[in-house]
Design a protein around this motif. Structure first.
Motif, PDB file in Angstrom:
ATOM      1  N   ASP A   1       0.802  -1.226   0.000  1.00  0.00           N
ATOM      2  CA  ASP A   1       0.000   0.000   0.000  1.00  0.00           C
ATOM      3  C   ASP A   1       0.834   1.276   0.000  1.00  0.00           C
ATOM      4  OD1 ASP A   1      -2.288  -1.473  -0.019  1.00  0.00           O
ATOM      5  OD2 ASP A   1      -2.546  -1.450   2.177  1.00  0.00           O
ATOM      6  N   ASN A   2       2.090   1.172   0.421  1.00  0.00           N
ATOM      7  CA  ASN A   2       2.933   2.366   0.461  1.00  0.00           C
ATOM      8  C   ASN A   2       3.652   2.648  -0.854  1.00  0.00           C
ATOM      9  OD1 ASN A   2       2.365   2.833   3.253  1.00  0.00           O
ATOM     10  ND2 ASN A   2       3.754   1.132   3.723  1.00  0.00           N
ATOM     11  N   VAL A   3       3.355   1.830  -1.861  1.00  0.00           N
ATOM     12  CA  VAL A   3       4.050   1.971  -3.145  1.00  0.00           C
ATOM     13  C   VAL A   3       3.060   2.358  -4.238  1.00  0.00           C
ATOM     14  CG1 VAL A   3       5.348   0.716  -4.912  1.00  0.00           C
ATOM     15  CG2 VAL A   3       5.852   0.330  -2.487  1.00  0.00           C
ATOM     16  N   GLU A   4       3.368   3.477  -4.919  1.00  0.00           N
ATOM     17  CA  GLU A   4       2.497   3.971  -5.980  1.00  0.00           C
ATOM     18  C   GLU A   4       2.954   3.447  -7.354  1.00  0.00           C
ATOM     19  OE1 GLU A   4       2.599   8.248  -6.118  1.00  0.00           O
ATOM     20  OE2 GLU A   4       1.172   8.390  -7.765  1.00  0.00           O
ATOM     21  N   ALA A   5       4.244   3.365  -7.514  1.00  0.00           N
ATOM     22  CA  ALA A   5       4.809   2.903  -8.788  1.00  0.00           C
ATOM     23  C   ALA A   5       6.198   2.331  -8.521  1.00  0.00           C
ATOM     24  CB  ALA A   5       4.911   4.068  -9.772  1.00  0.00           C
ATOM     25  N   VAL A   6       6.723   1.590  -9.501  1.00  0.00           N
ATOM     26  CA  VAL A   6       8.031   0.937  -9.324  1.00  0.00           C
ATOM     27  C   VAL A   6       8.973   1.350 -10.453  1.00  0.00           C
ATOM     28  CG1 VAL A   6       9.238  -1.259  -9.005  1.00  0.00           C
ATOM     29  CG2 VAL A   6       6.848  -1.055  -8.297  1.00  0.00           C
ATOM     30  N   VAL A   7      10.230   1.610 -10.098  1.00  0.00           N
ATOM     31  CA  VAL A   7      11.258   1.869 -11.107  1.00  0.00           C
ATOM     32  C   VAL A   7      12.255   0.714 -11.083  1.00  0.00           C
ATOM     33  CG1 VAL A   7      13.122   3.389 -11.875  1.00  0.00           C
ATOM     34  CG2 VAL A   7      11.044   4.384 -10.874  1.00  0.00           C
ATOM     35  N   ILE A   8      12.469   0.099 -12.233  1.00  0.00           N
ATOM     36  CA  ILE A   8      13.452  -0.977 -12.368  1.00  0.00           C
ATOM     37  C   ILE A   8      14.756  -0.375 -12.876  1.00  0.00           C
ATOM     38  CG2 ILE A   8      14.090  -2.920 -13.843  1.00  0.00           C
ATOM     39  CD1 ILE A   8      11.265  -3.818 -13.838  1.00  0.00           C
ATOM     40  N   VAL A   9      15.842  -0.660 -12.185  1.00  0.00           N
ATOM     41  CA  VAL A   9      17.156  -0.201 -12.642  1.00  0.00           C
ATOM     42  C   VAL A   9      17.920  -1.433 -13.109  1.00  0.00           C
ATOM     43  CG1 VAL A   9      19.200   1.121 -12.062  1.00  0.00           C
ATOM     44  CG2 VAL A   9      17.045   1.579 -10.868  1.00  0.00           C
ATOM     45  N   GLY A  10      17.922  -1.629 -14.423  1.00  0.00           N
ATOM     46  CA  GLY A  10      18.532  -2.837 -14.978  1.00  0.00           C
ATOM     47  C   GLY A  10      19.802  -2.524 -15.731  1.00  0.00           C
ATOM     48  N   GLU A  11      20.346  -3.558 -16.304  1.00  0.00           N
ATOM     49  CA  GLU A  11      21.545  -3.388 -17.123  1.00  0.00           C
ATOM     50  C   GLU A  11      21.667  -4.568 -18.063  1.00  0.00           C
ATOM     51  OE1 GLU A  11      24.299  -3.107 -13.834  1.00  0.00           O
ATOM     52  OE2 GLU A  11      24.817  -5.208 -14.021  1.00  0.00           O
ATOM     53  N   LEU A  12      22.558  -4.443 -19.034  1.00  0.00           N
ATOM     54  CA  LEU A  12      22.729  -5.520 -20.011  1.00  0.00           C
ATOM     55  C   LEU A  12      23.069  -6.849 -19.317  1.00  0.00           C
ATOM     56  CD1 LEU A  12      26.175  -4.869 -21.817  1.00  0.00           C
ATOM     57  CD2 LEU A  12      25.684  -4.517 -19.425  1.00  0.00           C
ATOM     58  N   GLY A  13      22.821  -7.954 -19.986  1.00  0.00           N
ATOM     59  CA  GLY A  13      23.163  -9.273 -19.465  1.00  0.00           C
ATOM     60  C   GLY A  13      22.014  -9.966 -18.771  1.00  0.00           C
ATOM     61  N   GLY A  14      22.015 -11.295 -18.878  1.00  0.00           N
ATOM     62  CA  GLY A  14      20.986 -12.096 -18.219  1.00  0.00           C
ATOM     63  C   GLY A  14      19.612 -11.889 -18.835  1.00  0.00           C
ATOM     64  N   ASN A  15      18.578 -12.369 -18.163  1.00  0.00           N
ATOM     65  CA  ASN A  15      17.234 -12.223 -18.709  1.00  0.00           C
ATOM     66  C   ASN A  15      16.220 -11.790 -17.650  1.00  0.00           C
ATOM     67  OD1 ASN A  15      17.061 -14.516 -17.227  1.00  0.00           O
ATOM     68  ND2 ASN A  15      16.310 -15.831 -18.870  1.00  0.00           N
ATOM     69  N   MET A  16      16.735 -11.172 -16.570  1.00  0.00           N
ATOM     70  CA  MET A  16      15.845 -10.793 -15.468  1.00  0.00           C
ATOM     71  C   MET A  16      14.843  -9.710 -15.877  1.00  0.00           C
ATOM     72  SD  MET A  16      16.891  -9.818 -11.635  1.00  0.00           S
ATOM     73  CE  MET A  16      18.608 -10.208 -11.729  1.00  0.00           C
ATOM     74  N   GLU A  17      15.283  -8.770 -16.700  1.00  0.00           N
ATOM     75  CA  GLU A  17      14.388  -7.700 -17.158  1.00  0.00           C
ATOM     76  C   GLU A  17      13.323  -8.274 -18.084  1.00  0.00           C
ATOM     77  OE1 GLU A  17      17.661  -7.554 -17.246  1.00  0.00           O
ATOM     78  OE2 GLU A  17      18.263  -5.844 -16.026  1.00  0.00           O
ATOM     79  N   GLU A  18      13.736  -9.187 -18.962  1.00  0.00           N
ATOM     80  CA  GLU A  18      12.800  -9.799 -19.916  1.00  0.00           C
ATOM     81  C   GLU A  18      11.726 -10.594 -19.174  1.00  0.00           C
ATOM     82  OE1 GLU A  18      16.018  -9.626 -20.118  1.00  0.00           O
ATOM     83  OE2 GLU A  18      16.742  -9.421 -22.175  1.00  0.00           O
ATOM     84  N   THR A  19      12.156 -11.369 -18.172  1.00  0.00           N
ATOM     85  CA  THR A  19      11.205 -12.159 -17.384  1.00  0.00           C
ATOM     86  C   THR A  19      10.233 -11.240 -16.657  1.00  0.00           C
ATOM     87  OG1 THR A  19      13.000 -13.728 -17.053  1.00  0.00           O
ATOM     88  CG2 THR A  19      11.056 -14.037 -15.684  1.00  0.00           C
ATOM     89  N   ALA A  20      10.757 -10.148 -16.111  1.00  0.00           N
ATOM     90  CA  ALA A  20       9.900  -9.190 -15.406  1.00  0.00           C
ATOM     91  C   ALA A  20       8.897  -8.561 -16.370  1.00  0.00           C
ATOM     92  CB  ALA A  20      10.763  -8.102 -14.750  1.00  0.00           C
ATOM     93  N   ALA A  21       9.372  -8.223 -17.584  1.00  0.00           N
ATOM     94  CA  ALA A  21       8.501  -7.559 -18.562  1.00  0.00           C
ATOM     95  C   ALA A  21       7.231  -8.382 -18.797  1.00  0.00           C
ATOM     96  CB  ALA A  21       9.254  -7.357 -19.878  1.00  0.00           C
ATOM     97  N   ARG A  22       7.377  -9.694 -18.865  1.00  0.00           N
ATOM     98  CA  ARG A  22       6.229 -10.551 -19.178  1.00  0.00           C
ATOM     99  C   ARG A  22       5.149 -10.530 -18.106  1.00  0.00           C
ATOM    100  NH1 ARG A  22      10.124 -13.068 -22.412  1.00  0.00           N
ATOM    101  NH2 ARG A  22      11.178 -14.195 -20.759  1.00  0.00           N
TER     102      ARG A  22
END
Lengths: 290, 352
Positions: free
Chosen positions: A200-221
């Motif tokens: 409830d204390n969170v309005e929005a989330v910022v992802i700070v990613g970088e090249l490599g791996g597939n963590m951002e791609e998995t999150a995107a889905r």
């Protein structure tokens, strides 16, 4: 996953030199550090915090929510096993250079015992105005202003940068969570996003990613299924392919995992991505108050 | 060859063979092996079979002749330095087996198929149904039943499956003890008399593996541009490069002094300035947490003064120790310290 700034924290390796500096900083910031461990130094105290020989000794005396390691990377596995066997339900591994097979074993052990792992190679967490568990400069004005945005970061230094931009936007930060820069980490972007979506204390989330791996791609889905807006900045657009860039996790394998492909996939799934950090405050304002 | 020696030590059969550095040596090895041989050119690049680096010989004279031909060739622009002379296997079938760390599920996965020989990536594209996989629990490890299960669906004799299961138990020991990201046997040859022999092996290990002595990793990468970059932390360093690029510049390098390296920023900068005499400008971008910016800046300013650097240098400093760091730059170099990377980058690019 315990993302409460007032939880009880145990410091593994509390008598180390670096730990001393950060324990002071965390205490000044209001963090509930309840115990520390250092084999052979049990019975003493540091900055008023009782020191125990083992985690098991500590948990018999104190209720502990999270154990954070100020431990050299080669001993991260031993420290994690100790905390998990003592019944601690969340561990944070700061070490940079933990062998991947050690991490794999730690994660399997944690899964078996219902334990949440952050890291390795994470800078920890900041709950602005409430507490800090780790090695982030929480005391800096204009960087960690209290507010409504949660930040998930694979990097500490860039995490600072983005925190500063989020504070500058006027929204401020609800919590900063270091995910870790290693090729293999416990809690991923996707895991944390699902948790923060219920917060409830969170309005929005910022992802700070970088090249490599597939963590951002998995999150995107999973992002289209979340109720809260997600923003991102992805580092490594000027980096050559196939070269490890400091972080063990930041190695581009072929064309997948490049910063550009991550930006593209995130945008396809409705994430607003800033091209440079300075663009982020404008994007936040436009989307959240537009 | 090195990889196959490791497999042999762990009880996995490999073809008899030795490495030759001259055609004469190749002939001697063929004589010792006393059978039909395969000569494999040794180059660092993969795909040597496809590149024509493999020859067959049925006696020592032929071995010498073929070795001479191979030594004279180039494979993908690389000179052939060594030739592996091995017994020629009586191949009945070629399989593929591997153990790899799957980052998505955070577990090791055992993989097997009876379609060996080609790359697993190619097979995954063309006949994914032919690939069998089992995710493993690292707290459990690999027992014979895992291997029996893996090859269940293929038309192989029970005896052969038992041999494969035993092989996997040993291969898992290699995977764990060598702290591998990947250990792959391809092809895994089934001979006419049902022997299981690892004809080729690939082993990729963790650069942070616990059995390795911890050296100091340089965390320096040279790039094509001319704007020097010094920052703390991998993420911020990459971002600094990105911002330079976004405003029309070209980064000359990746160099990060985060973590414990912050106490050695002077060495890092000396290294950069020595390595890259072609720099047109330098951006110093710090956002310290654990890495104290005052400690880094003290070293950076000392190096700049000592070397009497005449290229434009732009500073951006935030984080732990920032007041003291800013003061050092402002009083000793008489330079403005920026709060934003973007401003620092723009100032620098305008002055080069």
């Amino acid at each position: 996953m315990n993302l409460d700034g007032k939880q009880n924290v145990l410091i593994q390796g509390i008598t180390g030199r670096e730990a001393g500096f950060w324990v002071e900083k965390m205490l000044e910031y209001g963090t509930n550090i309840v115990a520390g461990t250092s084999p052979g130094k049990g019975g003493t105290s540091i900055s008023g915090i009782p020191v125990y020989n083992t985690v098991l000794e500590a948990v018999k005396k104190q209720q502990v929510d999270t154990a954070i390691q100020f431990i050299p990377p080669r001993f991260a596995k031993a420290a994690a096993m100790e905390a998990i066997e003592a019944g601690v339900k969340q561990i944070i591994i700061l070490g940079d250079g933990v062998p991947v097979h050690d991490t794999m074993t730690i994660i399997a052990m944690a899964e078996t015992n219902g334990v949440t792992v952050f890291g390795p190679n994470t800078p920890g967490m900041v709950f602005p105005g409430v507490g800090s568990i780790g090695i982030m400069p929480c005391w800096l004005e204009h960087v960690f202003n209290p507010g409504s945005i949660a930040i998930l970061s694979r990097s500490g230094s860039l995490g600072n940068e983005i925190s500063y931009q989020v504070s500058k936007s006027g929204f401020g930060i609800s919590k900063f969570i270091g995910i870790g820069g290693d090729a293999l980490v416990g809690t991923t972007f996707a895991d944390a996003l699902q948790e923060l979506d219920k917060d409830d204390n969170v309005e929005a989330v910022v992802i700070v990613g970088e090249l490599g791996g597939n963590m951002e791609e998995t999150a995107a889905r999973i992002i289209p299924d979340l109720s809260k807006p997600v923003f991102a900045f992805i580092a490594g657009k000027a980096a050559p392919q196939g070269v490890p860039m400091g972080h063990a996790g930041a190695l581009v394998e072929g064309s997948s995992g490049s910063a550009f492909s991550k930006v593209e996939i995130l945008r396809e799934h409705g994430v607003k991505v800033a091209d440079v950090p300075d663009d982020l405050p404008g994007i936040l304002k436009e989307t959240l108050r537009g | 060859m090195k990889e196959k020696k490791i497999l042999k030590k762990y009880g996995i059969k490999t073809p008899a063979g030795e490495v030759a550095t001259t055609p004469e040596e190749a002939a001697e090895i063929a004589e010792r092996l006393n059978c039909e041989v395969v000569l494999k050119a040794q180059v660092l690049a993969g795909g040597r079979g496809l590149a024509g680096g493999v020859k067959f010989a049925s006696n020592e004279e032929e071995a010498q002749k073929e070795a001479k031909t191979l030594f004279a060739t180039e494979i993908k622009g690389l000179k052939v330095d060594e030739i592996l002379v091995e017994e020629k296997l009586a191949i009945k079938k070629e399989l593929y087996v591997s153990l790899m760390l799957n980052r998505a599920i955070k577990k090791p996965v055992m993989i097997g198929t009876t379609e060996g020989g080609m790359s697993i990536e190619k097979l995954a594209d063309e006949k994914p149904e032919m690939i069998s996989q089992i995710p493993l629990n690292p707290l459990v490890g690999v027992y014979a039943y895992h291997g029996m299960e893996l090859f269940n669906r293929f038309d192989l004799s029970a005896d052969l499956r038992k041999k494969l299961a035993r092989l996997f138990v040993n291969l898992y020991k290699v995977f764990r003890e060598k702290e591998a990201f990947l250990v792959e046997i391809n092809p895994l040859v089934i001979t006419e008399d049902d022997e299981v022999i690892a004809a080729d092996c690939k082993l990729i290990t963790d650069p942070e593996a616990s059995y390795l002595k911890k050296g100091v990793s340089p965390r320096y990468i040279s790039l094509e541009g001319d704007i020097g970059v010094l920052a703390n932390g991998a993420g911020l360093t990459m971002t600094t490069m990105d911002v330079i690029k976004a405003y029309g510049g070209k980064p000359a390098n990746f160099l990060e002094v985060g973590g414990d390296f912050y106490k050695r920023a002077d060495e890092a900068l000396e290294f950069l300035l020595t390595e890259r005499k072609d720099l047109k400008g330098l951006i110093v971008n710090l956002f310290g947490a654990y890495a104290r910016t005052d400690v880094i800046i003290r070293q950076v300013v000392d190096v700049l003064k000592e070397r009497d650097i005449d290229i434009p240098v732009s500073f951006r400093i935030r984080g732990t120790g920032e007041e003291k760091a800013r003061e050092i730059v402002e009083t000793e170099l008489n330079k403005k310290v920026h709060l934003n990377i973007e401003e620092a980058a723009k100032e620098l690019l305008a002055s080069v």
